[in-house]
Design an enzyme around this catalytic site. Structure first.
Site, short mmCIF file in Angstrom:
data_model
loop_
_atom_site.label_atom_id
_atom_site.label_comp_id
_atom_site.label_asym_id
_atom_site.label_seq_id
_atom_site.Cartn_x
_atom_site.Cartn_y
_atom_site.Cartn_z
N ARG A 1 0.84 -1.20 0.00
CA ARG A 1 0.00 0.00 0.00
C ARG A 1 0.88 1.25 0.00
NH1 ARG A 1 -2.32 -3.72 3.42
NH2 ARG A 1 -4.43 -4.39 2.85
N LYS B 1 -2.57 -2.12 7.74
CA LYS B 1 -4.01 -1.96 7.88
C LYS B 1 -4.60 -3.08 8.73
CE LYS B 1 -8.22 -1.51 5.08
NZ LYS B 1 -8.76 -1.47 3.69
N HIS C 1 -2.12 3.42 -5.53
CA HIS C 1 -2.72 2.15 -5.11
C HIS C 1 -2.89 1.20 -6.30
CE1 HIS C 1 -4.55 0.82 -1.25
NE2 HIS C 1 -5.07 -0.10 -2.02
N ARG D 1 -1.11 -2.28 -6.94
CA ARG D 1 -1.64 -3.49 -6.31
C ARG D 1 -2.64 -4.19 -7.22
NH1 ARG D 1 -1.16 -4.15 -0.89
NH2 ARG D 1 -3.33 -4.71 -0.49
N HIS E 1 -3.84 -9.53 2.32
CA HIS E 1 -5.28 -9.72 2.51
C HIS E 1 -5.50 -10.85 3.51
CE1 HIS E 1 -6.40 -7.87 -1.66
NE2 HIS E 1 -6.06 -6.97 -0.77
N TYR F 1 -3.58 -17.87 8.02
CA TYR F 1 -2.17 -18.18 7.83
C TYR F 1 -1.32 -17.14 8.55
CZ TYR F 1 -3.29 -21.42 3.99
OH TYR F 1 -3.76 -22.45 3.24
#
Length: 427
Positions: free
Chosen positions: A263, A290, A353, A356, A380, A390
């Site tokens: 990001r 985030k 952005h 991404r 994510h 994970y």
């Protein structure tokens, strides 16, 4: 002393011995003089006025409940008139008739009023924010708090959260719609709903007037951030970055962005202490993420080359990409975006952005790389088949290989070579 009788469950006062029960008058109350000790003048049906040595006149209601004699304060004269005192006495007698102790009822009402005043929407929202901020990035927390302070607290902040109605929530959102900020209204509505959900879980509220609040707002087509995803245009973008004539620090940020697709905020705030040239890893602390979870970014050989060059210039400081005017601070939020505009890319073509989305699309649709590898690299939320998240080290070797394949593919596009998808082999 007299006694109190129970007629059919109703506790009725019987002469108590303070003097004959008779109706008081305002003139009698006004003419009553203080004495050396507190004394009482009775009215009727348990109502009396107590006069203190200092001259204060306080209404009291004497009653019995569950076999115990009790008194209920009804207020001070003349603020509470004789008529008002009798009405309050009658209300207390109705409670007694229904088996309710008027003294306990008054305490409950007072506690409820205190609860309402303590649990205003703003107070509850700030409790919710304090809880959530431990898991959110600081920038995300600040963004939501700014929305609440600007668009919600002025209208709902001081209201007890239990009393807020759906029309009041809609009126608050309509003020945002008045400035044509549809998406902001939708996000604020979602935040209001979250605050009420929290209040219900905390047993501060028992309903959520913001449920399905989006149905009360105009439909709004989702706007995706501008990104170049056509492989023929990606090559041109890479060439434009290579020929960028602005600040060397900004140029390095532009070169790193597509290689790591982190990001923009994570990129500009990168610190040298988090870069490990030996293991070829960049570890981003949880506070900058985030998701509020630390994130590992494997570094391909092209990224290592760029960072090695840049280290000679900024390696003596804290930030990898320091500000142009103050090296003790990271580069500006708009540095990469402004550079893209100088390179000729409009706001509908590409943004910081967008790197991404570019990587996500091409890695999946062109290079056919496993989506969970890509999502891990995008930081994510990814879960396994058992629903467990994970950890940050998952698939590091595969992700490193993926990023190297991606960097090599970008080089091929930049050089104008064959754009046939390269083969990705899991290692």
């Amino acid at each position: 002393m007299g006694a109190w009788g129970n007629a059919g469950g109703f506790y009725a006062p019987i002469y108590l011995g303070w003097g004959k029960e008779m109706a008081l008058s305002d003139s009698a109350i006004r003419g009553a003089k203080p004495r050396a000790k507190p004394h009482r003048i009775t009215d009727s049906q348990g109502l009396y006025i107590e006069i203190s040595p200092a001259g204060g006149k306080l209404w009291r209601f004497k009653y019995r409940f569950a076999g115990k004699e009790k008194r209920l304060a009804l207020g001070a004269y003349p603020e509470i008139s004789l008529k008002d005192a009798r009405e309050r006495r009658d209300e207390a007698r109705k409670l007694l008739a229904n088996g309710i102790d008027p003294g306990e009822h008054k305490k409950a009402q007072k506690a409820s009023a205190l609860d309402l005043s303590a649990n205003t929407f703003e107070a509850v929202a700030r409790k919710w924010m304090a809880l959530k901020s431990t898991k959110w990035a600081q920038s995300h927390t600040a963004k939501i708090m700014s929305r609440l302070e600007r668009d919600v607290f002025p209208w709902l902040g001081k209201k007890p959260i239990k009393t807020i109605t759906r029309p009041e929530v809609i009126a608050t959102l309509n003020r945002i719609l008045d400035r044509n900020a549809i998406e902001t209204a939708r996000r604020v509505g979602f935040n209001i709903r979250q605050v009420f959900d929290f209040a219900i879980n905390e047993e501060i509220a028992d309903r959520n007037p913001a449920l399905n609040i989006s149905s009360a707002l105009p439909s709004h087509e989702t706007k995706h951030r501008a990104a170049i995803t056509d492989i023929r245009q990606i090559g041109g973008l890479m060439r434009s970055i290579d020929s960028y004539q602005g600040s060397f620090v900004t140029k390095c940020a532009l070169r790193i962005a597509p290689l790591t697709f982190v990001r923009p905020g994570e990129l500009r705030s990168a610190e040298w202490k988090d870069i490990d040239f030996e293991t070829k890893r960049w570890t981003i602390p949880a506070a900058k993420m985030k998701s509020r979870e630390p994130h590992i970014v494997p570094l391909c050989s092209q990224a290592i080359e760029v960072l090695s060059e840049l280290h000679q210039l900024t390696g003596g400081g804290k930030y990898v990409f320091p500000g142009a005017h103050d090296r003790s601070r990271p580069m500006s939020n708009n540095a990469v975006l402004s550079a893209l505009r100088r390179m000729g890319y409009g706001k509908d073509e590409m943004c910081g952005h967008g790197f991404r989305a570019m990587a996500r699309t091409v890695l999946d649709e062109v290079l056919h790389i496993r989506v969970d590898y890509i999502d891990h690299q995008l930081s994510h939320a990814v879960k396994d088949t058992n629903g467990r998240a994970y950890n940050r080290t998952a698939h590091l070797q595969e992700r490193h290989h993926m990023l190297q394949t991606w960097a090599d593919y970008l080089d091929a596009l930049k050089d104008g070579g064959n754009v046939i998808p390269m083969t990705f082999v899991n290692k």
